[in-house]
Design an enzyme around this catalytic site. Structure first.
Site, PDB file in Angstrom:
ATOM      1  N   HIS A   1       0.826  -1.201   0.000  1.00  0.00           N
ATOM      2  CA  HIS A   1       0.000   0.000   0.000  1.00  0.00           C
ATOM      3  C   HIS A   1       0.865   1.257   0.000  1.00  0.00           C
ATOM      4  CE1 HIS A   1      -3.719  -2.243   0.709  1.00  0.00           C
ATOM      5  NE2 HIS A   1      -2.981  -3.028   1.474  1.00  0.00           N
TER       6      HIS A   1
ATOM      7  N   CYS B   1      26.073   2.455  13.776  1.00  0.00           N
ATOM      8  CA  CYS B   1      26.534   3.700  14.377  1.00  0.00           C
ATOM      9  C   CYS B   1      25.467   4.780  14.195  1.00  0.00           C
ATOM     10  CB  CYS B   1      27.836   4.149  13.720  1.00  0.00           C
ATOM     11  SG  CYS B   1      29.250   3.090  14.082  1.00  0.00           S
TER      12      CYS B   1
END
Length: 232
Positions: free
Chosen positions: A42, A62
């Protein structure tokens, strides 16, 4: 290569038309691979969506907090935890001299070892987050989204079957801590340099040592170059 793996229960589900069992698809890619992703479901303006009941996402990277901080609303049935805050690195661990690489990351190892050791059909997502946060002493583990989901759902609803083999009852906050995580951890951004240093220390070949020293100098020059341009 996409490799389907049949599972009994998982947060990310796909029904195979052949066996009608739940399977999850892993992409076994490497640094030399190109990956093409085709998404169909969708959508709307500025949005793609895939209907689910509840989604749980753990991110090991990170500055991983920057992927969810201020972006993940608390009203869409999504709960997420990250290895670090928005402004710090995550850390690798478990260096293996034979393979010449780090085998894990501190946050990931913390929650995976917790899942291995605990009765996750009785442990909430919030408890696992708290355990990972306590045992990750190298970065700040964060949680985002609908925090009530962490309290109301057990880990087994997303990581495995509801029934589990008997495991000894223990307190995950006090009974278990792997000190190797603390002694062995290195910031992910420094893994390449650290790996070369380890290989250099373990090498017994003069030719290999010379090659590794040249590689180390090149890596350190790159680090200095990047640091300079980030700060100027």
């Amino acid at each position: 290569m996409v490799q389907p793996q049949t599972i009994d229960d998982c947060g990310l589900r796909h029904f195979s038309p052949l066996c009608q069992k739940k399977v999850i698809f892993w992409i076994y890619s490497g640094p030399d691979d190109n990956v093409f992703v085709f998404f169909t479901d969708h959508g709307a303006v500025g949005l793609v969506a895939f209907p689910t009941g509840v989604m749980v996402i753990y991110i090991e990277a990170c500055e991983s907090g920057s992927m969810l901080e201020g972006l993940l609303p608390a009203n869409i049935n999504v709960y997420g935890t990250t290895a670090s805050s928005a402004e710090e690195p995550s850390y690798a661990c478990y260096y293996d001299a034979k393979r010449g690489t780090y085998l894990g990351d501190v946050y990931s190892v913390a929650w995976m070892e917790d899942s291995d050791a605990e009765q996750i059909n009785k442990e909430s997502l919030l408890t696992q987050y708290q355990v990972a946060k306590k045992n990750t002493n190298t970065s700040h583990v964060m949680q985002y989204g609908d925090l009530n989901l962490g309290k109301s759902h057990n880990v087994s609803e997303f990581q495995g079957a509801g029934t589990q083999p008997m495991k000894p009852i223990r307190n995950p906050f006090t009974d278990r801590y792997n000190d190797l995580l603390k002694r062995d951890a290195v910031a992910t951004v420094d893994v390449r340099v650290s790996t070369v240093v380890h290989r250099l220390d373990n090498s017994e070949s003069a030719v290999e040592k010379a090659a590794l020293k040249r590689e180390l100098v090149q890596l350190l020059n790159k680090v200095q170059y990047l640091d300079y341009h980030q700060n100027h």
